[in-house]
Design a protein around this motif. Sequence first.
Motif, mmCIF file in Angstrom:
data_model
loop_
_atom_site.group_PDB
_atom_site.id
_atom_site.type_symbol
_atom_site.label_atom_id
_atom_site.label_comp_id
_atom_site.label_asym_id
_atom_site.label_seq_id
_atom_site.Cartn_x
_atom_site.Cartn_y
_atom_site.Cartn_z
ATOM 1 N N ASP A 289 0.831 -1.210 0.000
ATOM 2 C CA ASP A 289 0.000 0.000 0.000
ATOM 3 C C ASP A 289 0.862 1.254 0.000
ATOM 4 O O ASP A 289 0.635 2.196 -0.771
ATOM 5 N N ARG B 29 2.253 -8.523 -5.769
ATOM 6 C CA ARG B 29 1.104 -7.654 -5.507
ATOM 7 C C ARG B 29 1.351 -6.233 -6.017
ATOM 8 O O ARG B 29 0.430 -5.569 -6.495
ATOM 9 N N GLU C 238 0.733 -6.333 -9.766
ATOM 10 C CA GLU C 238 -0.688 -6.405 -10.105
ATOM 11 C C GLU C 238 -1.370 -5.045 -9.999
ATOM 12 O O GLU C 238 -2.274 -4.729 -10.769
ATOM 13 N N ARG C 239 -0.927 -4.212 -9.064
ATOM 14 C CA ARG C 239 -1.628 -2.963 -8.790
ATOM 15 C C ARG C 239 -0.910 -1.718 -9.311
ATOM 16 O O ARG C 239 -1.521 -0.642 -9.386
ATOM 17 N N SER C 240 0.354 -1.828 -9.643
ATOM 18 C CA SER C 240 1.129 -0.649 -10.021
ATOM 19 C C SER C 240 0.674 -0.061 -11.353
ATOM 20 O O SER C 240 0.335 -0.783 -12.290
#
Length: 292
Positions: free
Chosen positions: A108, A143, A146-148
């Motif tokens: 996060d 993770r 996947e989100r960057s």
Amino acid sequence: MDPQNHSALATAVKTILFPTDFSPSAHHAMKHAVRIAETWDAKLIMVHAYHYSAVGSFYVTPELIHMVNNNRRDEAESAIQNYIETIKEETGGKIDIAYQLVYGFPEDEILTIAKDQDADLIVMGTKGAGNLAEKWIGSITSRIIERSEVPVLAIPSETDVQSVKRIAYATNFEEKDLRLPEFLLAVTEKYEATLTCIHINKEEQDEWNQLQLAMRKQMFGLENRAPKVEFHILHNDNLQTGLEEYVEENEIDVLAVLSKQHGFWDRLFMRSDTRTLALSSKIPLLVLKRDK
């Protein structure tokens, strides 16, 4: 693409984000992050996120948690300052370096800082773990990928890439992905590397299938008139094995893939009883985002 605009892409990396947990794999990746910052004359931002909470049946007081987190912050700040001093000595102070220590969950906080700092690239180390995906890129790194919203370069702990001369880009040759990502073209140009676009074909090699693939390859070539770009269609029943063999036989330095490329990611990293992907301990993986 206009050659003039293409040349302007050589300044694509201005800010590099380097998350670290001070592990050996992160220390190894740091050397590559520094080298990249030198090549692009980019700012390097080191990030460490720390978080402690009570786990299990034991009661831990808020005061103790606060103390532990403060201790972790102090230890992290000391370690990161040592990193910076070493980098300045080795580079003669030529790199603009900053750092952030933040409390929170790593994925996060890393993504928030990447957005706030307008990072162009995230460089992370990898660790071995259970399944193929984790073994190659590590759980936190996976993770982040996947989100960057920006490209991520995953550096395996055993990689020893001294220079980038050969880049392979795994593609499905699908209509939506006919144009090469601009970031990939910028990297290819900056390092004066050879870029090979490869498609692993698992379907039966009948005449119709071969004709379709030839047409896709021709369309891909017409859409990407860039120097030092080659296009190859390989036939293999197993995607992992096909990539592994190509990378080894052609001495590829970096493997690039497009994130969420219509199942490519899932097929590449799914659990498998076949032999493990040798790439995981040899070359960096550059995960790109589709151009907007």
